[in-house]
Design an enzyme around this catalytic site. Structure first.
Site, PDB file in Angstrom:
ATOM      1  N   ASP A  13       0.812  -1.227   0.000  1.00  0.00           N
ATOM      2  CA  ASP A  13       0.000   0.000   0.000  1.00  0.00           C
ATOM      3  C   ASP A  13       0.841   1.271   0.000  1.00  0.00           C
ATOM      4  O   ASP A  13       0.432   2.297   0.517  1.00  0.00           O
ATOM      5  CB  ASP A  13      -0.956   0.021   1.219  1.00  0.00           C
ATOM      6  N   LYS A  16       2.108   2.252  -5.250  1.00  0.00           N
ATOM      7  CA  LYS A  16       2.765   1.857  -6.514  1.00  0.00           C
ATOM      8  C   LYS A  16       1.919   2.222  -7.726  1.00  0.00           C
ATOM      9  O   LYS A  16       2.431   2.634  -8.745  1.00  0.00           O
ATOM     10  CB  LYS A  16       3.048   0.345  -6.511  1.00  0.00           C
ATOM     11  N   GLY A  40      -4.341  -3.979  -4.457  1.00  0.00           N
ATOM     12  CA  GLY A  40      -5.292  -2.960  -4.917  1.00  0.00           C
ATOM     13  C   GLY A  40      -4.486  -1.728  -5.253  1.00  0.00           C
ATOM     14  O   GLY A  40      -3.982  -1.053  -4.361  1.00  0.00           O
ATOM     15  N   HIS A  41      -4.273  -1.481  -6.518  1.00  0.00           N
ATOM     16  CA  HIS A  41      -3.466  -0.332  -6.924  1.00  0.00           C
ATOM     17  C   HIS A  41      -4.396   0.824  -7.310  1.00  0.00           C
ATOM     18  O   HIS A  41      -5.164   0.723  -8.255  1.00  0.00           O
ATOM     19  CB  HIS A  41      -2.551  -0.704  -8.091  1.00  0.00           C
ATOM     20  N   GLN A 224       2.148  -5.714  -3.423  1.00  0.00           N
ATOM     21  CA  GLN A 224       2.465  -5.817  -1.989  1.00  0.00           C
ATOM     22  C   GLN A 224       3.795  -5.108  -1.697  1.00  0.00           C
ATOM     23  O   GLN A 224       4.176  -4.249  -2.456  1.00  0.00           O
ATOM     24  CB  GLN A 224       2.501  -7.285  -1.526  1.00  0.00           C
TER      25      GLN A 224
HETATM   26  P1  IMP Z   1      -2.784 -12.752   1.251  1.00  0.00           P
HETATM   27  O1  IMP Z   1      -1.660 -12.492   0.310  1.00  0.00           O
HETATM   28  O2  IMP Z   1      -4.104 -12.243   0.734  1.00  0.00           O
HETATM   29  O3  IMP Z   1      -2.878 -14.177   1.696  1.00  0.00           O
HETATM   30  O4  IMP Z   1      -2.501 -11.912   2.580  1.00  0.00           O
HETATM   31  C1  IMP Z   1      -1.361 -12.168   3.384  1.00  0.00           C
HETATM   32  C2  IMP Z   1      -0.938 -10.917   4.130  1.00  0.00           C
HETATM   33  O5  IMP Z   1      -0.504  -9.941   3.187  1.00  0.00           O
HETATM   34  C3  IMP Z   1      -2.071 -10.249   4.906  1.00  0.00           C
HETATM   35  O6  IMP Z   1      -1.515  -9.633   6.054  1.00  0.00           O
HETATM   36  C4  IMP Z   1      -2.580  -9.192   3.962  1.00  0.00           C
HETATM   37  O7  IMP Z   1      -3.206  -8.110   4.633  1.00  0.00           O
HETATM   38  C5  IMP Z   1      -1.280  -8.765   3.299  1.00  0.00           C
HETATM   39  N1  IMP Z   1      -1.502  -8.265   1.946  1.00  0.00           N
HETATM   40  C6  IMP Z   1      -1.754  -8.971   0.830  1.00  0.00           C
HETATM   41  N2  IMP Z   1      -1.862  -8.155  -0.225  1.00  0.00           N
HETATM   42  C7  IMP Z   1      -1.679  -6.907   0.235  1.00  0.00           C
HETATM   43  C8  IMP Z   1      -1.626  -5.618  -0.406  1.00  0.00           C
HETATM   44  O8  IMP Z   1      -1.768  -5.470  -1.618  1.00  0.00           O
HETATM   45  N3  IMP Z   1      -1.388  -4.573   0.423  1.00  0.00           N
HETATM   46  C9  IMP Z   1      -1.167  -4.712   1.755  1.00  0.00           C
HETATM   47  N4  IMP Z   1      -1.183  -5.889   2.371  1.00  0.00           N
HETATM   48  C10 IMP Z   1      -1.435  -6.976   1.618  1.00  0.00           C
END
Ligand code: IMP
Length: 423
Positions: A13, A16, A40-41, A224
């Site tokens: 977040d 990007k 989520g970009h 991420q």
């Molecule tokens: P997952 O990748 O959806 O399984 O999530 C694993 C961890 O990564 C969790 O703590 C999510 O909140 C975090 N996470 C996954 N994608 C994002 C992102 O795009 N932004 C921030 N945190 C993320």
């Protein structure tokens, strides 16, 4: 021609989407290399907000090629929704969007498995976005996954059935309450797959190789952040892919010696969604102000993000692991109005002062040691030139540059494309 990388250096977040959008004019191809619709970009231009989950952030520039690389996992249902939104906005993506045949597909049962796995963990849950990311990457490394290119094979539906049946057995094994209607989910899934199949599916590593040979400029877009990297993040509270620079090599088929600039993005403070350690977290009025002023809610899940001071120990670690060559600082405007700013420059680790990220950064082991800097009280959001910056902001930036031994070349002072200062 080298490939430049754009990576988030914290827990995701960082912004990007906005920066890829700003930088896109310099490149011919924008290629996403890992993650899936957990990302989520957000992009803001012409007064409108646009959120992308899987599609690269260059898609609003129609003369650019946007590639979804082999390292990405695609949920056809979410992907179709993204495409429908683009179509509504009059974006003709047919020619500008390419999909790697080697990208893996998120099945409806992957999402259900994610929910079952999280529910079974109770308080120890990761805080996953529940988009099926972990189970899909598990099937990839377990050599059971279904790839985009498999849909072109005659026997792929049998492969699908066998995998979905296996997932249902696994969901039952977790013995938690996950309600679902698989036939309904499958109807939506198979309908959406038709849209995916109608796009241009390519052998993307070959495409990129030829593009490089032809002198095309490429920007690899990460999702991420480095501290969510499966190897180098705060494991197990991480995502399931390599979010760091090496992930661009494996997620696109780019050789390491073809990497050029590594542009690292960070927020002027720190945020995190989901569970896991966060040494500089502020569970107080200051953290609450950062969240409110910075609109810190997940673009994918809408969850409030945890907020805290900038952690330079973690940021330096991310710069090292990625080989960052230049930095972009986001959301400088959110820090306006604080009399004093704190920056974590070391940790007290079990009684000893350290300046690196240790194996275990749980709260009971680590407490932040702060350096205090003067704040500024000016509205930055109309600034477009470095010369307009308040002295204290410049001081903050220069302090970070000295500590990180890297230049901060871009400072973002608002969500709009225009609110960007290049130094
Ligand atoms: P997952 O990748 O959806 O399984 O999530 C694993 C961890 O990564 C969790 O703590 C999510 O909140 C975090 N996470 C996954 N994608 C994002 C992102 O795009 N932004 C921030 N945190 C993320």
């Amino acid at each position: 021609m080298a490939v430049d990388l754009l990576l988030g250096l914290q827990w995701g977040d960082e912004g990007k989407g906005k920066i890829v959008d700003v930088l896109t004019s310099k490149y011919d191809i924008i290629a996403r290399f890992q993650g899936g619709p957990n990302a989520g970009h957000t992009l803001v231009f012409n007064g409108k907000k646009h959120v992308l989950h899987t599609i690269p952030s260059g898609i609003f520039h129609e003369d650019k090629i946007n590639l979804v690389g082999n390292g990405v996992v695609i949920d056809p249902v979410i992907f179709k929704k993204e495409l429908d939104k683009l179509q509504e906005q009059g974006i003709d993506y047919k020619k500008s969007l390419l999909i790697s045949r080697k990208a893996h597909i998120i099945l409806p049962t992957h999402r259900l498995l994610d929910a079952a796995s999280e529910a079974s963990k109770g308080k120890a849950k990761i805080g996953s976005t529940l988009k099926g990311i972990g189970p899909t990457y598990m099937d990839k490394t377990g050599r059971n996954g279904i790839r985009v290119g498999d849909m072109e094979m005659a026997d792929w539906k049998e492969k699908y059935r066998a995998l979905a049946d296996k997932h249902e057995t696994m969901i039952a094994f977790y013995d938690v309450d996950v309600q679902y209607d698989l036939p309904e989910l499958e109807t939506e899934f198979f309908e959406s797959l038709e849209t995916l199949k109608s796009l241009t599916l390519i052998d993307s590593e070959e495409y990129l190789y030829q593009a490089m040979k032809a002198g095309k400029s490429i920007l690899a877009e990460g999702a991420q952040g480095s501290l969510l990297d499966i190897d180098f993040g705060t494991y197990p509270f991480v995502t399931s892919s390599n979010t760091t620079a090496a992930g661009a090599c494996t997620g696109l088929g780019i050789a390491p010696n073809k990497i050029g600039e590594v542009i690292g993005i960070f927020k002027a403070y720190t945020t995190r969604v989901g569970s896991g350690p966060f040494p500089t977290e502020l569970i107080d009025e200051i953290g609450e102000t950062m969240g409110r002023v910075g609109h810190e809610f997940g673009a994918t899940t809408g969850r409030p993000r945890r907020c805290g001071w900038l952690d330079l120990v973690a940021l330096k670690y991310a710069c090292q692991v990625n080989g960052v060559t230049q930095l972009v600082m986001m959301k400088g405007d959110v820090l306006s109005g604080f009399k004093t700013l704190k920056v974590c420059t070391a940790y007290n680790y079990k009684g000893t002062t350290i300046k690196h990220l240790p194996f275990n950064i749980e709260e009971q082991n680590v407490s932040p040691i702060y350096t205090e800097l003067p704040g500024w009280n000016a509205d930055l959001t109309d600034m477009t030139e470095a010369s307009q910056m308040p002295k204290a902001l410049l001081g903050y930036i220069e302090f970070l540059e000295k500590e990180l031994e890297l230049p901060i070349t871009v400072v973002s002072v608002g969500p709009d494309r225009k609110q960007t200062i290049v130094r």
